[in-house]
Design a protein around this motif. Structure first.
Motif, short mmCIF file in Angstrom:
data_model
loop_
_atom_site.label_atom_id
_atom_site.label_comp_id
_atom_site.label_asym_id
_atom_site.label_seq_id
_atom_site.Cartn_x
_atom_site.Cartn_y
_atom_site.Cartn_z
N LEU A 104 0.82 -1.22 0.00
CA LEU A 104 0.00 0.00 0.00
C LEU A 104 0.85 1.26 0.00
CD1 LEU A 104 -2.74 -1.11 2.56
CD2 LEU A 104 -3.01 -0.81 0.09
N LYS A 105 2.12 1.12 0.41
CA LYS A 105 3.04 2.27 0.36
C LYS A 105 3.82 2.33 -0.94
CE LYS A 105 3.85 1.52 5.31
NZ LYS A 105 4.85 1.06 6.28
N THR A 106 3.71 1.25 -1.75
CA THR A 106 4.49 1.16 -2.99
C THR A 106 3.62 1.56 -4.17
OG1 THR A 106 5.72 -0.69 -2.04
CG2 THR A 106 5.91 -0.34 -4.41
N ASN A 107 3.97 2.61 -4.83
CA ASN A 107 3.25 3.05 -6.03
C ASN A 107 4.24 3.10 -7.19
OD1 ASN A 107 1.54 4.09 -7.92
ND2 ASN A 107 0.97 5.93 -6.76
N VAL A 108 4.16 2.07 -8.01
CA VAL A 108 5.09 1.98 -9.14
C VAL A 108 4.88 3.14 -10.10
CG1 VAL A 108 5.82 0.50 -11.07
CG2 VAL A 108 5.15 -0.53 -8.90
N ALA A 109 3.68 3.73 -10.07
CA ALA A 109 3.40 4.86 -10.97
C ALA A 109 4.26 6.07 -10.67
CB ALA A 109 1.92 5.24 -10.87
N THR A 110 4.88 6.13 -9.47
CA THR A 110 5.76 7.26 -9.17
C THR A 110 7.07 7.19 -9.95
OG1 THR A 110 6.69 6.06 -7.28
CG2 THR A 110 4.82 7.50 -6.84
N ILE A 111 7.37 6.00 -10.49
CA ILE A 111 8.58 5.86 -11.33
C ILE A 111 8.20 6.25 -12.75
CG2 ILE A 111 10.44 4.31 -12.04
CD1 ILE A 111 9.74 2.52 -9.69
N GLN A 112 8.41 7.50 -13.08
CA GLN A 112 8.02 8.03 -14.39
C GLN A 112 9.21 8.71 -15.06
OE1 GLN A 112 4.76 10.67 -13.53
NE2 GLN A 112 3.25 9.02 -13.44
N GLY A 113 9.24 8.59 -16.36
CA GLY A 113 10.28 9.26 -17.12
C GLY A 113 11.56 8.46 -17.20
N ALA A 114 12.39 8.86 -18.13
CA ALA A 114 13.64 8.14 -18.38
C ALA A 114 14.56 8.20 -17.18
CB ALA A 114 14.33 8.73 -19.61
N GLN A 115 14.54 9.33 -16.46
CA GLN A 115 15.44 9.47 -15.31
C GLN A 115 15.11 8.45 -14.21
OE1 GLN A 115 15.02 12.63 -12.23
NE2 GLN A 115 16.95 13.40 -13.05
N SER A 116 13.83 8.33 -13.88
CA SER A 116 13.43 7.40 -12.81
C SER A 116 13.71 5.96 -13.19
CB SER A 116 11.94 7.58 -12.50
OG SER A 116 11.69 8.85 -11.96
N TRP A 117 13.37 5.59 -14.42
CA TRP A 117 13.63 4.21 -14.84
C TRP A 117 15.13 3.95 -14.95
CZ3 TRP A 117 10.21 0.56 -14.40
CH2 TRP A 117 8.85 0.88 -14.46
N GLY A 118 15.89 4.97 -15.35
CA GLY A 118 17.34 4.83 -15.38
C GLY A 118 17.91 4.62 -13.99
N LEU A 119 17.34 5.34 -12.99
CA LEU A 119 17.80 5.15 -11.61
C LEU A 119 17.44 3.77 -11.10
CD1 LEU A 119 16.86 8.64 -10.10
CD2 LEU A 119 19.16 7.74 -10.50
N LEU A 120 16.27 3.22 -11.52
CA LEU A 120 15.90 1.87 -11.14
C LEU A 120 16.92 0.86 -11.67
CD1 LEU A 120 13.97 -0.30 -10.01
CD2 LEU A 120 12.69 -0.15 -12.16
N VAL A 121 17.27 1.02 -12.93
CA VAL A 121 18.27 0.12 -13.54
C VAL A 121 19.61 0.26 -12.82
CG1 VAL A 121 19.57 -0.40 -15.64
CG2 VAL A 121 17.12 0.11 -15.78
N LEU A 122 19.96 1.51 -12.49
CA LEU A 122 21.23 1.74 -11.80
C LEU A 122 21.26 1.06 -10.43
CD1 LEU A 122 23.98 3.22 -11.54
CD2 LEU A 122 22.71 5.15 -10.54
N VAL A 123 20.16 1.20 -9.68
CA VAL A 123 20.10 0.60 -8.35
C VAL A 123 20.17 -0.92 -8.44
CG1 VAL A 123 18.60 0.24 -6.35
CG2 VAL A 123 18.88 2.53 -7.27
N ILE A 124 19.44 -1.51 -9.39
CA ILE A 124 19.47 -2.96 -9.57
C ILE A 124 20.89 -3.42 -9.95
CG2 ILE A 124 18.66 -4.86 -11.02
CD1 ILE A 124 15.94 -3.49 -11.12
N PHE A 125 21.50 -2.70 -10.89
CA PHE A 125 22.85 -3.07 -11.33
C PHE A 125 23.85 -2.94 -10.18
CE2 PHE A 125 27.04 -1.73 -12.87
CZ PHE A 125 27.36 -2.82 -13.67
N THR A 126 23.73 -1.86 -9.42
CA THR A 126 24.66 -1.65 -8.30
C THR A 126 24.51 -2.73 -7.24
OG1 THR A 126 24.49 0.74 -8.66
CG2 THR A 126 25.42 0.01 -6.58
N ALA A 127 23.24 -3.08 -6.92
CA ALA A 127 23.00 -4.11 -5.92
C ALA A 127 23.57 -5.45 -6.36
CB ALA A 127 21.50 -4.23 -5.65
N CYS A 128 23.29 -5.83 -7.62
CA CYS A 128 23.77 -7.12 -8.13
C CYS A 128 25.28 -7.12 -8.29
CB CYS A 128 23.10 -7.44 -9.47
SG CYS A 128 21.31 -7.68 -9.37
N PHE A 129 25.82 -6.03 -8.82
CA PHE A 129 27.27 -5.95 -9.06
C PHE A 129 28.04 -6.05 -7.76
CE2 PHE A 129 31.26 -3.64 -9.52
CZ PHE A 129 31.79 -4.20 -10.67
N GLY A 130 27.60 -5.29 -6.74
CA GLY A 130 28.31 -5.29 -5.47
C GLY A 130 28.31 -6.65 -4.82
#
Length: 801
Positions: A329-355
């Motif tokens: 109920l606190k998670t709203n995927v709709a707040t991830i909008q635009g290339a910047q937000s999706w790019g940050l999502l990819v960055l966070v996933i890559f950083t977590a997996c890479f580390g």
């Protein structure tokens, strides 16, 4: 001009309604509404878990997805649904229940972590855990700077850095244990190493989280954070000195096999709530107090297991899924909008997996772990799951993470956990064991001097005395190269996460995964086998298989394949009552036996235990058993007699070989017998049975403990009467599917068709028998005919008597 109007707050929800017939809507009252919410959550998460089962995903994935679907990201877009099922004024009750369930769940997580074991952790696991924490933590801090300059500008710098570091460096210990168990690599070197490293990682993560909470708890002077941290440290120190003494006092009064006193359980749960209240008052979090008490409960006593059994179903089945909904109920995927937000999502996933992956792989290679196993460890340590959501929710409640950052981090946790199983299966392929060809798949063999390797399976301690006595008489003279036995404890992996505690205790059962030297904290199973090994000439290695009943046969067969075994000994699915009759232990154990018989890479024997040697181990000098082999003919009978001949090498064994023939006057010319009725006629072509018996008699010519009795019978009734005369023995050895006209007359659908016709006769209520029975099937590549059909019959005739 200022308005005099006031904003009217909605009245608080009453607990119960008067019913629809009196005009009340149940959804406007707290209790019926929370019941609807719980039912909806449980049904949705269970349905999702069912559909995700083919992908081998842990249930936590279904619960995270279910929480997101029920929230504003999916169904919550419909405001009517959201206001009806999850109205804002009901969320306080929902969050309270969810956090209460989570509080006890964290107590259970603490129960699964043994601080004594952590102190004995090897350097390899410690190094891997350190790398799996430090590199992701550093990369998490680096990522937090970028996030603060883009979507998290309004957050406090210090707490945000620590929360991001903890969120990226954490490994979900309970979820990882579930994945390892379901992939059947829990007892492998990779599994033991991953569990050790994850346990250390989990402890470190909670310490870092306590620090992050202390830093985030105030907008006042930094001195307040220092007071919070010092008070929390004082609480932990006080618990370390006081709690273990009280818990040990309780544990000593809880005898093995007896129910734990309700007073002790209530006192422990009350102490958990009190500890949670103290840590919440300090300003850390209520969860931290419950976790600390869980860690301090002694793990070696039945007290801990009883606590898990009493809490697990209610907490994990009902309350814990509410936490995922609260998070969703606190998670709203709709707040991830635009290339910047999706790019940050990819960055966070890559950083977590890479580390996680790179840090773990590099240190594993430095510790001389093979690359494939090192890469597998990297993906396993990347598991997030529930523990990650706890960190993120605390950060969200403390105002450290805004809506967009929270949504990005939740999706990162979901992705990293989801990829674990597919990647591990692809890299490590735990189920695809190379089918190595080995020679000695049976006891009957030409090379009598080769080592005999056996796998002895058991479900409970009830069978252990008989199994140890069976090992004693199976060792022969030692001239064969000795007897090497793997004693496998078969433990069921259920949907309950208490299976994790079961798995951890199983680690001490002969396969230590984080202790290097001898330790006095051993369970009675390991002690029994170790004592027998010291007193005998048998090499025994206790091991454990933790599987669902539907796939337990795979563990058994793969273990036999890897170890190059000649025989697997399985316990019968029934045990004797006091009156001597057999009653069913568990029906699904019968299916395990049938699948092993069908797929085993070697010979298999099923032990019908009537207490061989009594309730304790009989020393070699005191062994005085009579073993009877009923020989009709065929491969299985030859294997059972080969096993009997091996037993006869023991000085305390007398072997009676009863060979049955059909009276020649009864047999018509049209009947073709598998056994030659005139063995002395050298002009006739000898059968494999004749040749086998002749060679055995030659080898045993100097062994007075073997007696051969040829019995000529005219019908089944006479055969049964003959068998009754030999019933005063200690052990019957019979082939599962013997051959010949006599057994054809017996070959009707018995009570347990997987035992074969002769063994079914011996266990029938009409046949008084107190001897244990070993039913032997010789390996022959692929079963067919009656051998296969007897394993595929329905269970309609199954009874408890």
């Amino acid at each position: 001009m200022a308005s005099n109007s006031t904003v009217k707050c909605p009245p608080p929800m009453k607990a119960t309604s008067n019913g629809v017939f009196q005009g009340d809507d149940p959804l406007h009252f707290a209790l019926p509404l929370v019941i609807v919410q719980i039912c909806l959550v449980v049904v949705l998460t269970r349905v999702l878990a069912y559909f995700l089962r083919p992908l081998r995903q842990p249930r936590v994935i279904a619960e995270i997805i279910g929480g997101i679907l029920l929230g504003p990201s999916a169904l919550g877009r419909n405001k009517k649904y959201l206001n009806a099922i999850f109205p804002p004024r009901s969320l306080t009750v929902l969050d309270t229940l969810a956090n209460l369930g989570l509080l006890f769940f964290l107590f259970l997580v603490g129960l699964e972590l043994d601080p004594k074991a952590l102190r004995r952790t090897g350097k390899k696991a410690l190094s891997i855990a350190a790398a799996g924490i430090s590199l992701p933590f550093i990369l998490g801090i680096g990522t937090s700077f970028l996030l603060r300059h883009t979507i998290s500008e309004d957050t406090s710098k210090g707490p945000f850095l620590v929360f991001m570091g903890v969120a990226l460096s954490i490994t979900a210990f309970p979820v990882l244990a579930r994945i390892l168990a379901e992939l059947k690599i829990l007892t492998t070197d990779v599994g033991r190493l991953a569990m050790s490293a994850a346990a250390i990682n989990d402890m470190a993560a909670w310490i870092l989280l306590a620090l992050a909470i202390a830093l985030s708890g105030t907008d006042r002077s930094p001195v307040v954070s220092i007071w919070v941290f010092l008070s929390g440290s004082g609480f932990v120190i006080l618990c370390i000195f006081v709690a273990p003494r009280i818990f040990k006092w309780m544990a000593k009064r809880c005898a093995q096999g007896e129910p734990v006193d309700e007073l002790y359980v209530c006192a422990t749960l009350t102490a958990v709530l009190a500890a949670a209240f103290v840590t919440d008052t300090i300003g850390i979090h209520a969860l931290f107090g419950a976790f600390v008490l869980g860690v301090l409960v002694p793990k070696e006593a039945p007290f801990a297991i009883s606590l898990v059994e009493k809490l697990e179903d209610l907490v994990s089945g009902l309350f814990l899924p509410l936490y995922f909904v609260s998070s969703g109920l606190k998670t709203n995927v709709a707040t991830i909008q635009g290339a910047q937000s999706w790019g940050l999502l990819v960055l966070v996933i890559f950083t977590a997996c890479f580390g996680k992956i790179v840090g773990t792989v590099c240190v594993s290679l430095w510790c001389k772990v093979p690359f494939r196993e090192a890469l597998t460890l990297g993906f396993l340590m990347n598991t997030k799951g529930l523990v990650e959501l706890i960190v993120l929710n605390i950060g969200k409640d403390r105002g450290v993470l805004n809506d967009q950052t929270f949504a990005i981090m939740v999706l990162m946790a979901l992705f990293t956990t989801f990829i674990t199983t597919p990647f591990v299966i692809t890299i490590y392929k735990p189920a695809n064991i190379t089918k190595s060809k080995y020679k000695h798949r049976t006891i009957q063999r030409k090379e009598s001097n080769s080592q005999l390797r056996m796998l002895v399976c058991f479900h409970s301690t009830r069978n252990i005395p008989t199994l140890i006595n069976l090992m004693e008489i199976s060792r022969g003279t030692g001239k064969r190269g000795g007897l090497h036995v793997y004693a496998m404890h078969l433990m069921e992996l259920s949907e309950r996460s208490s299976a994790i505690l079961m798995a951890l205790k199983a680690r001490n059962n002969g396969m230590p995964f984080w202790r290097k030297g001898h330790d006095s904290d051993k369970n009675q199973i390991a002690v029994a086998f170790e004592a027998f090994q010291h007193l005998s000439q048998v090499s025994v290695r206790p091991t454990t298989a933790i599987s669902a009943m539907s796939s337990m046969h795979i563990d058994i067969c793969k273990s036999a394949q890897r170890k190059g075994l000649a025989m697997i000994i399985l316990p019968f699915h029934k045990h004797p009552r006091l009156d001597g009759h057999l009653e069913t232990t568990r029906v699904d154990l019968r299916h395990v036996n049938r699948r092993v018989l069908e797929h085993a890479p070697c010979s298999v024997a099923i032990l019908v235990d009537h207490g061989l040697g009594g309730l304790s181990h009989v020393s070699a000098s005191n062994v005085a058993y009579v073993v009877t082999v009923l020989f009709f003919g065929g491969q299985d009978d030859r294997e059972s007699l080969s096993y009997g001949a091996l037993m006869a090498e023991h000085p305390g064994i007398t072997l009676n070989v009863v060979r049955f023939f059909v009276d020649a006057n009864v047999v018509g010319d049209s009947i073709q017998l598998d056994i030659n009725t005139n063995a002395d006629d050298g002009g006739k072509e000898t059968t494999p049975d004749e040749q086998f018996i002749r060679e055995l008699k030659e080898r045993a010519s100097n062994n007075n403990s073997i007696k051969f009795d040829d019995k000529v019978v005219s019908d089944v009734a006479e055969m049964v009467d003959t068998i009754r005369k030999y019933s005063r023995c200690n052990l019957f050895l019979v082939g599962r599917m013997p051959e010949g006209q006599l057994v054809e007359a017996l070959n009707k659908k018995g009570e347990s068709p997987e035992l074969g016709p002769v063994a079914n006769l011996l266990i029938s209520a009409d046949f008084p028998n107190t001897a244990s029975i070993l039913v032997v099937q010789q390996y022959r590549g692929k079963l067919n005919g009656n051998s296969l059909q007897s394993l595929q019959v329905q269970d309609s005739g199954e009874s408890n008597d």
